[in-house]
Design an enzyme around this catalytic site. Structure first.
Site, short mmCIF file in Angstrom:
data_model
loop_
_atom_site.label_atom_id
_atom_site.label_comp_id
_atom_site.label_asym_id
_atom_site.label_seq_id
_atom_site.Cartn_x
_atom_site.Cartn_y
_atom_site.Cartn_z
CG HIS A 1 -1.98 -1.06 1.15
ND1 HIS A 1 -3.29 -0.76 0.89
CD2 HIS A 1 -1.91 -2.40 1.24
CE1 HIS A 1 -3.98 -1.89 0.84
NE2 HIS A 1 -3.16 -2.90 1.06
CG ASP B 1 0.15 9.44 0.83
OD1 ASP B 1 0.07 8.24 1.16
OD2 ASP B 1 -0.59 10.33 1.30
#
Ligand code: G6P
Length: 490
Positions: A182, A396
């Site tokens: 992720h 991110d």
């Protein structure tokens, strides 16, 4: 196949492990279980579905496949029996206080997290952390091996569990194993610092399919495999050799960008009480002309300091003024026992204090700082109230907040200011894309967002909403699982 299981049986003896006779055809393995323990006003404990993308993404797949989820409860020393909650079969893995310090706070969040996020904070390399990481990964792998049906699909999630695919394959060669990362996967030159780089790559290569958020993450991974292992990489396929180096199987590595539950957000944005709450929020803030919004876990990767700096300078330069504009910053508490996070919190809170001390009026605040987590209903109301969403991450994996904001703008208005260092920037190209290190550039872009004409706002937002509607989280999990269960190129 699964039958209904018992209630959580708490606090068994410290070394008791719960074995289960049930097996499942689909198993998800992640560091945390998809539920959080909550204590009611009467002191009664219950479980609530955790907020967040992964849970919404996978719970429908779990229900359709009668699957099970393996994860940690979030507390030290819990020894819970398998239990059913929110239509899911949950299989807790226990972690001792020491394992939380060494495996979770240490190796996962003091070493891998900063290393994989561009070394924004310095990663620490401790052998005791690595030993605990191996030990805990083995525990998760064994838990999966115990409950997977013959030939079942097991989907391992995220950086905390990178050794699980290989460990699991050794225990259960019959399984289909997927892995999804992720967070970003770092460039070779940074990954090279990790003393255990080869073991981590080999751990991941135990999977049949390794998914990443961006093409660049998958490419970084394949480059590291080429550099640090002897396996042959051909496009997206890695020909994994056995102990003698003879190619024995193929692992594939590619991008599968995660997304949000658009249907759920559509339901929430249509609710009159949530629409009313959005109006109320604006009123509570003293009806400023513009509400700027930041929503982040309080993490040094999110660029909150850079955002506050740009905003403070805009107020200082009188390019905007309090009363016309308010910044709402939701900073949800995170990893509070890790030193870097403690320091960040102090810094952010003193900066907010300084900005408010300088610019607040008796009626209006410059920054409304909220160190809380909120239920999804309140978040949607905030998104609906905000004229400009600021996503200024320094790095991110994806940033689902950016996608949730777009999904909530049912009138095709509002402006998304989005860091090019967030995975979402690959999909949401009609946002105002920024480099958060460039404070002057960010200031110009915030002004641009505040003054953008309605037609342009609407044009940009319409395109982004269409993209998310067709690439929602259901499409994400479907695409990954279909690829996992086929041997086609990805
Ligand atoms: C990121 C990670 C997740 C993690 C979440 C919250 O999104 O990719 O794996 O669960 O942060 O962090 P925490 O350490 O509280 O689980």
């Amino acid at each position: 196949m699964a039958t209904s299981t018992s209630e959580p049986a708490d606090q068994a003896s410290a070394d008791e492990t719960h074995t289960s006779d049930e097996t499942f055809n689909f198993v998800v393995v992640s560091n945390r279980l998809p539920v959080d323990r909550v204590t009611g006003p009467d002191g009664e404990e219950s479980w609530r579905r955790s907020p967040g993308g992964l849970v919404t993404a996978l719970s429908p797949v779990m229900e359709n496949n009668d699957g099970a989820w393996i994860g940690w409860s979030g507390a030290a020393g819990d020894h819970l029996a398998p239990f059913d909650e929110q239509n899911m079969h949950l299989h807790p893995v226990s972690l001792s206080e020491e394992e939380i310090q060494l495996y979770y706070e240490g190796f996962s969040n003091g070493c891998l997290w900063p290393l994989y996020h561009d070394v924004i904070a310095p990663p620490e390399f401790h052998r005791t952390w690595w030993d605990a990481y191996k030990k805990v990964n083995r525990r998760f792998a064994e838990a999966a091996a115990n409950i997977a049906d013959q030939g079942a699909t097991v989907w391992v999630q995220d950086y905390q569990l990178q050794l699980v695919p290989k460990m699991l394959r050794e225990l259960r060669p019959d399984l289909k194993i997927g892995f999804f990362n992720h967070i970003p996967f770092p460039p070779l030159e940074i990954f090279a610092q990790l003393p255990w780089r080869k073991a981590v790559l080999e751990g991941l290569l135990g999977a049949d399919l390794i998914g990443f958020q961006r093409d660049s993450d998958a490419a970084n991974f394949r480059r590291s495999v080429t550099r640090f292992t002897s396996h042959n990489v051909v496009k997206n396929s890695i020909h994994v050799g056995d102990d003698q180096g003879v190619p024995s199987r193929i692992a594939r590595a590619a991008a599968f960008p995660i997304s949000i539950d658009m249907e759920r957000i559509n339901e929430l944005t249509a609710r009159p009480d949530i629409q009313e709450r959005a109006r109320q929020i604006r009123e509570d803030l003293g009806n400023p002309k513009y509400i700027l919004l930041g929503v982040d876990r309080l993490d040094y990767t999110k660029g909150i300091r850079h955002r506050l700096k740009a905003y403070e300078e805009l107020l200082n330069d009188a390019r905007t003024k309090v009363g016309d504009v308010t910044l709402v910053q939701v900073a949800s508490p995170s990893r509070e026992r890790v030193e870097q996070y403690r320091l960040l919190r102090e810094e952010i809170e003193s900066t907010v204090g300084r900005i408010n001390g300088t610019f607040d009026t008796t009626q209006h605040s410059a920054v409304r700082y909220l160190h809380h987590s909120y239920p999804i209903e309140e978040m949607i109301a905030l998104y609906m109230a905000a004229d400009v969403m600021l996503v200024t991450a320094l790095r991110d994996g994806m940033n689902l907040v950016a996608k949730e904001y777009v999904a909530s703008r049912i009138h095709d208005d509002g402006v998304l200011v989005l860091s090019e260092f967030a995975g979402a920037a690959d999909t949401l190209k009609q946002a105002i894309l920024i480099n958060p290190h460039d404070i002057d550039g960010m200031k110009e872009d915030i002004v641009k967002a505040l003054t953008m004409d309605p037609e342009e706002k609407s044009r940009r937002m319409r395109v982004m909403r269409r993209i998310i509607a067709t690439n929602d989280v259901e499409a994400w999990s479907k695409k990954f699982l279909e690829a996992l269960n086929s041997d086609l190129d990805v």
